[in-house]
Design a protein around this motif. Sequence first.
Motif, PDB file in Angstrom:
ATOM      1  N   PHE A   1      21.281  96.204  36.098  1.00 47.84           N
ATOM      2  CA  PHE A   1      20.009  95.719  36.632  1.00 47.84           C
ATOM      3  C   PHE A   1      18.933  96.789  36.696  1.00 47.84           C
ATOM      4  O   PHE A   1      17.739  96.483  36.788  1.00 47.84           O
ATOM      5  N   TRP A   2      19.314  98.064  36.688  1.00 50.17           N
ATOM      6  CA  TRP A   2      18.355  99.166  36.838  1.00 50.17           C
ATOM      7  C   TRP A   2      17.600  99.487  35.549  1.00 50.17           C
ATOM      8  O   TRP A   2      16.675 100.285  35.569  1.00 50.17           O
ATOM      9  N   ARG A   3      17.956  98.859  34.461  1.00 47.69           N
ATOM     10  CA  ARG A   3      17.308  99.179  33.177  1.00 47.69           C
ATOM     11  C   ARG A   3      15.825  98.812  33.215  1.00 47.69           C
ATOM     12  O   ARG A   3      15.439  97.748  33.707  1.00 47.69           O
ATOM     13  N   THR A   4      15.011  99.682  32.674  1.00 46.87           N
ATOM     14  CA  THR A   4      13.570  99.411  32.574  1.00 46.87           C
ATOM     15  C   THR A   4      13.101  99.414  31.119  1.00 46.87           C
ATOM     16  O   THR A   4      11.902  99.449  30.855  1.00 46.87           O
ATOM     17  N   ASP A   5      14.043  99.369  30.193  1.00 45.66           N
ATOM     18  CA  ASP A   5      13.688  99.370  28.769  1.00 45.66           C
ATOM     19  C   ASP A   5      13.729  97.970  28.167  1.00 45.66           C
ATOM     20  O   ASP A   5      13.677  97.815  26.943  1.00 45.66           O
TER      21      ASP A   5
ATOM     22  N   PHE B   1      14.312  95.435  43.540  1.00 44.13           N
ATOM     23  CA  PHE B   1      15.111  94.439  44.255  1.00 44.13           C
ATOM     24  C   PHE B   1      15.146  93.117  43.485  1.00 44.13           C
ATOM     25  O   PHE B   1      16.172  92.435  43.441  1.00 44.13           O
ATOM     26  N   PHE B   2      14.020  92.748  42.895  1.00 41.30           N
ATOM     27  CA  PHE B   2      13.975  91.510  42.109  1.00 41.30           C
ATOM     28  C   PHE B   2      14.946  91.590  40.941  1.00 41.30           C
ATOM     29  O   PHE B   2      15.692  90.644  40.662  1.00 41.30           O
ATOM     30  N   ALA B   3      14.937  92.736  40.241  1.00 43.09           N
ATOM     31  CA  ALA B   3      15.836  92.902  39.096  1.00 43.09           C
ATOM     32  C   ALA B   3      17.294  92.955  39.528  1.00 43.09           C
ATOM     33  O   ALA B   3      18.188  92.558  38.781  1.00 43.09           O
TER      34      ALA B   3
ATOM     35  N   TYR C   1      18.012  89.231  40.148  1.00 36.22           N
ATOM     36  CA  TYR C   1      17.977  88.481  38.883  1.00 36.22           C
ATOM     37  C   TYR C   1      18.005  89.491  37.730  1.00 36.22           C
ATOM     38  O   TYR C   1      16.963  89.787  37.136  1.00 36.22           O
ATOM     39  N   PRO C   2      19.161  90.037  37.397  1.00 30.15           N
ATOM     40  CA  PRO C   2      19.212  91.043  36.316  1.00 30.15           C
ATOM     41  C   PRO C   2      18.630  90.494  35.014  1.00 30.15           C
ATOM     42  O   PRO C   2      19.037  89.423  34.548  1.00 30.15           O
ATOM     43  N   PHE C   3      17.669  91.215  34.460  1.00 28.13           N
ATOM     44  CA  PHE C   3      16.975  90.716  33.278  1.00 28.13           C
ATOM     45  C   PHE C   3      17.947  90.455  32.125  1.00 28.13           C
ATOM     46  O   PHE C   3      17.808  89.475  31.385  1.00 28.13           O
ATOM     47  N   GLY C   4      18.928  91.342  31.955  1.00 28.66           N
ATOM     48  CA  GLY C   4      19.885  91.159  30.871  1.00 28.66           C
ATOM     49  C   GLY C   4      20.662  89.860  30.994  1.00 28.66           C
ATOM     50  O   GLY C   4      20.985  89.213  29.983  1.00 28.66           O
ATOM     51  N   ARG C   5      20.961  89.464  32.229  1.00 21.07           N
ATOM     52  CA  ARG C   5      21.677  88.207  32.440  1.00 21.07           C
ATOM     53  C   ARG C   5      20.743  87.014  32.281  1.00 21.07           C
ATOM     54  O   ARG C   5      21.125  85.980  31.718  1.00 21.07           O
ATOM     55  N   VAL C   6      19.516  87.140  32.775  1.00 22.60           N
ATOM     56  CA  VAL C   6      18.531  86.067  32.597  1.00 22.60           C
ATOM     57  C   VAL C   6      18.357  85.739  31.118  1.00 22.60           C
ATOM     58  O   VAL C   6      18.251  84.566  30.731  1.00 22.60           O
TER      59      VAL C   6
ATOM     60  N   ARG D   1      23.886  81.290  33.620  1.00 22.96           N
ATOM     61  CA  ARG D   1      23.164  80.327  34.447  1.00 22.96           C
ATOM     62  C   ARG D   1      22.008  80.986  35.199  1.00 22.96           C
ATOM     63  O   ARG D   1      21.175  80.299  35.783  1.00 22.96           O
ATOM     64  N   THR D   2      21.965  82.316  35.210  1.00 22.54           N
ATOM     65  CA  THR D   2      20.895  83.023  35.919  1.00 22.54           C
ATOM     66  C   THR D   2      19.564  82.787  35.217  1.00 22.54           C
ATOM     67  O   THR D   2      19.455  82.943  33.996  1.00 22.54           O
ATOM     68  N   ALA D   3      18.550  82.412  35.986  1.00 26.04           N
ATOM     69  CA  ALA D   3      17.228  82.140  35.430  1.00 26.04           C
ATOM     70  C   ALA D   3      16.167  82.674  36.372  1.00 26.04           C
ATOM     71  O   ALA D   3      16.290  82.566  37.592  1.00 26.04           O
ATOM     72  N   ALA D   4      15.139  83.264  35.811  1.00 25.52           N
ATOM     73  CA  ALA D   4      14.024  83.776  36.609  1.00 25.52           C
ATOM     74  C   ALA D   4      12.849  84.017  35.685  1.00 25.52           C
ATOM     75  O   ALA D   4      12.995  84.129  34.462  1.00 25.52           O
TER      76      ALA D   4
END
Length: 377
Positions: A25-29, A191-193, A196-201, A207-210
């Motif tokens: 979740f900490w990735r910013t790339d 905290f948002f990431a 809702y981890p972007f990689g999973r979204v 099923r994760t969506a954001a």
Amino acid sequence: MSALTWIAGGSLAAWVWLLLGQARFWRTDIRLPPGEVPERWPTVAVVVPARNEAEVLPLSLPGLLAQEYPGRAEVFLVDDGSTDGTGELAGRLASELGPRGLPLTVTSPGEPEPGWTGKLWALRHGTALARERTGAAFLLFTDADIAHAPDSLRDLVSAATGARLDLLSQMARLRADSAWERLIVPAFVYFFAQLYPFGRVNRPASRTAAAAGGCVLLRTEAAERAGIPESIRGAVIDDVTLARAVKRAGGRIWLGLADGVESVRPYERLPQLWRMVARSAYAQLGNNPLVLLGTVAGLTLVYLVPPLTALAGSPVGAAAWAAMALTYVPMLRYYRQPPWRALALPVTAALYLLMTLDSAVRHHRGRGAAWKGRTYA
């Protein structure tokens, strides 16, 4: 084994789970997917809900109207009951650009019907008008305080075309100039990431969506399949609810950080930031007291226990604090902040905990989620 070690060990175990189980979740790339030049650039309708935005429009609207887009694009600004001259100012800004700017329509939907939030009521009105006027293949929902680089719309459409996406959303880079903004804003995105981890979204099978409501590019046909915006008309957390509706309807979605999309809204003092978070924090928890208790316990274990136990002499607590700080450093770099600020993340987390509790108290006192003069249960 002492109680201190047990408590610190629980926190470290939580951080091991976060490191291994939350899709990095900490990735910013995670930036826009590779683009593709369409054979014919599709028509885009840009819908901007605006309520009392005269302060920020001069910083955001000219750039939106000056988009360098190869196809047809029109901007529909929905003046949602403003009392500060938002609609008139938008017209003047468009006149100053003249024929160099995208066509602008300023419209007003009147007060929301029962069951609708103000923003979604504005989006409903703007979307219906845009479909009638343009037959657009894509809708861009963007907030009035969001400034776009000149090639933003072109890059969004190119990325959505190349990746065959139905919804593409960029988390705008929020302003982080004042001392309070530097303390609180990067953590807001972090905290948002984490939630809702972007990689999973971005995985179709997940099923994760954001989404991030300040910048959402949506295929019109995907909106129709998902019944947008009618199917989410009462949502307070409208961006996440929108993404869930599109994904449930079989759409492919993507969420990442932005380079050329920025918020120009200042939050220079703590009360402004407090209101921004507290207005919807409890709604994010489903207005559920049990979920609130779990959240408070989780925040305490994950963010407050590590420094407290480390300062009490626990090497296990120090290890948990180090894991926390290291995962926060990439977000600080994205916001051009020094890495040492990661050590202060527990202070920020404590503030967010208090904001969440305040949000719950407001709800149970009948004030609910409030924004720009409207309150929602």
